[in-house]
Write an enzyme that holds these catalytic residues in place. Structure first.
Site, short mmCIF file in Angstrom:
data_model
loop_
_atom_site.label_atom_id
_atom_site.label_comp_id
_atom_site.label_asym_id
_atom_site.label_seq_id
_atom_site.Cartn_x
_atom_site.Cartn_y
_atom_site.Cartn_z
N ASP A 21 0.84 -1.20 0.00
CA ASP A 21 0.00 0.00 0.00
C ASP A 21 0.88 1.25 0.00
O ASP A 21 1.99 1.24 0.52
CB ASP A 21 -0.91 -0.02 1.24
N ASN B 147 -10.61 -2.89 -6.39
CA ASN B 147 -9.77 -1.97 -7.19
C ASN B 147 -10.35 -1.66 -8.58
O ASN B 147 -9.92 -0.71 -9.24
CB ASN B 147 -8.34 -2.50 -7.34
C1 FPP Z 1 -1.82 0.20 -3.26
O1 FPP Z 1 -1.40 1.53 -3.38
C2 FPP Z 1 -1.27 -0.60 -4.31
C3 FPP Z 1 -2.00 -1.21 -5.28
C4 FPP Z 1 -3.46 -1.13 -5.38
C5 FPP Z 1 -1.38 -1.97 -6.35
C6 FPP Z 1 -0.13 -2.69 -6.02
C7 FPP Z 1 0.58 -2.86 -7.29
C8 FPP Z 1 1.91 -2.83 -7.47
C9 FPP Z 1 2.90 -2.76 -6.40
C10 FPP Z 1 2.46 -2.87 -8.83
C11 FPP Z 1 2.07 -4.06 -9.60
C12 FPP Z 1 2.46 -5.31 -8.95
C13 FPP Z 1 2.68 -6.45 -9.59
C14 FPP Z 1 3.07 -7.67 -8.90
C15 FPP Z 1 2.55 -6.51 -11.02
P1 FPP Z 1 -2.48 2.67 -3.55
O2 FPP Z 1 -2.58 2.99 -4.98
O3 FPP Z 1 -3.76 2.29 -2.88
O4 FPP Z 1 -1.76 3.81 -2.75
P2 FPP Z 1 -2.43 5.00 -1.91
O5 FPP Z 1 -3.22 4.36 -0.80
O6 FPP Z 1 -1.26 5.78 -1.43
O7 FPP Z 1 -3.29 5.77 -2.87
#
Ligand code: FPP
Length: 262
Positions: A37, A85
């Site tokens: 996250d 998501n």
């Molecule tokens: C949460 O950060 C992260 C995600 C929803 C996606 C995680 C994806 C990756 C690390 C990249 C892709 C991974 C692979 C294995 C291909 P957020 O966007 O919710 O962050 P925020 O809470 O700060 O907005």
């Protein structure tokens, strides 16, 4: 999969080297699960689009996977995309799909080199054919690897997984009196894998966000303020060192030392 395997990989006389020497390799968490996250906040802090946070998150995925394999962790599960998501803007969803495909294509040789067996956990039937092709290719290419199991939770929901397992139990004609926790666990995506001993969440949020709801019943939780794109080997080692200091009682009590001489 030993102290030496990690020491040859981390910089000499580094914090990572110090931390890995503190680890008791006989008491490693068998399964480490991670809620990645903070990609969006990482990007916002740098006045970059959210996409850059997700892109940077790939480096953290790479580092964590290699370290976990070198340590000898049996299962690593990373939460990359939840069923919730889909509510994000279409462009962000599409980028996350592309990153998954790209990651699988570029990292497959690393997975092979470390004998890692890849599996996707989640609903693949709702993903587009091009994503499924890439996922299936990585699953079949690594199917005979005998080292760490690497699960990417993608289009995953803990509640949906439990409901689907219940449906499978009914469809298989399992009678209510025949169903117990072991049998039910064998109907989940993680069938045959140990439950997570350690659940890590980055970016300081104190939530489980519909992740492995059945499997984390007794997981030790470690939360760091570090945002996912900044998460590196050092943080995973810190989490494991901290985990090894925990007193796991599974609802029981700690055996008291016997007091003599009264
Ligand atoms: C949460 O950060 C992260 C995600 C929803 C996606 C995680 C994806 C990756 C690390 C990249 C892709 C991974 C692979 C294995 C291909 P957020 O966007 O919710 O962050 P925020 O809470 O700060 O907005």
């Amino acid at each position: 999969m030993s102290l030496e395997d990690v020491l040859e990989w981390v910089p000499e006389r580094s914090v990572e080297g110090e931390l890995v020497r503190q680890i008791d390799f006989d008491r490693l968490p068998a399964h480490v699960a991670v809620i990645m996250d903070g990609n969006g906040r990482w990007a916002a802090q740098r006045y970059l689009p959210r996409a850059e946070g997700h892109r940077a998150g790939i480096d953290a995925v790479r580092d964590s996977t290699e370290l976990a394999a070198r340590l000898g962790v049996k299962v690593l599960t990373l939460y990359a995309f939840s069923v919730e998501n889909w509510k994000r803007p279409a462009a962000e969803v599409s980028l996350l799909m592309s990153l998954l495909k790209r990651y699988l294509r570029l990292e497959i040789e690393t997975l092979m080199r470390h004998d890692i067996r890849f599996q996707m956990i989640g609903r693949d039937d709702e993903l587009s054919p091009d994503v499924r092709v890439e996922l299936n290719a990585a699953v079949s290419r690594t199917a005979n690897n005998a080292g760490m199991r690497f699960n990417i939770a993608f289009n995953y929901s803990g509640r949906a997984e439990i409901v689907e397992a219940a449906r499978r139990a009914i469809a298989a004609g399992i009678l209510p009196e025949e169903l117990d926790e072991n049998r039910f666990g064998a109907l989940l995506h993680t069938a045959g894998q140990p439950d997570p001993d350690l659940l890590i969440r980055t970016s300081g949020e104190m939530r489980v966000s519909n992740f492995l709801l059945w499997q984390i019943a007794y997981s030790e939780i470690w939360v760091t303020d570090t945002l996912w794109p900044d998460f590196r080997a050092r943080h995973l080692l810190e989490a494991i060192v901290d985990y090894q200091k925990r007193d796991r009682r599974y609802g029981g009590i700690k055996p008291q030392p016997v007091v003599v001489g009264r």
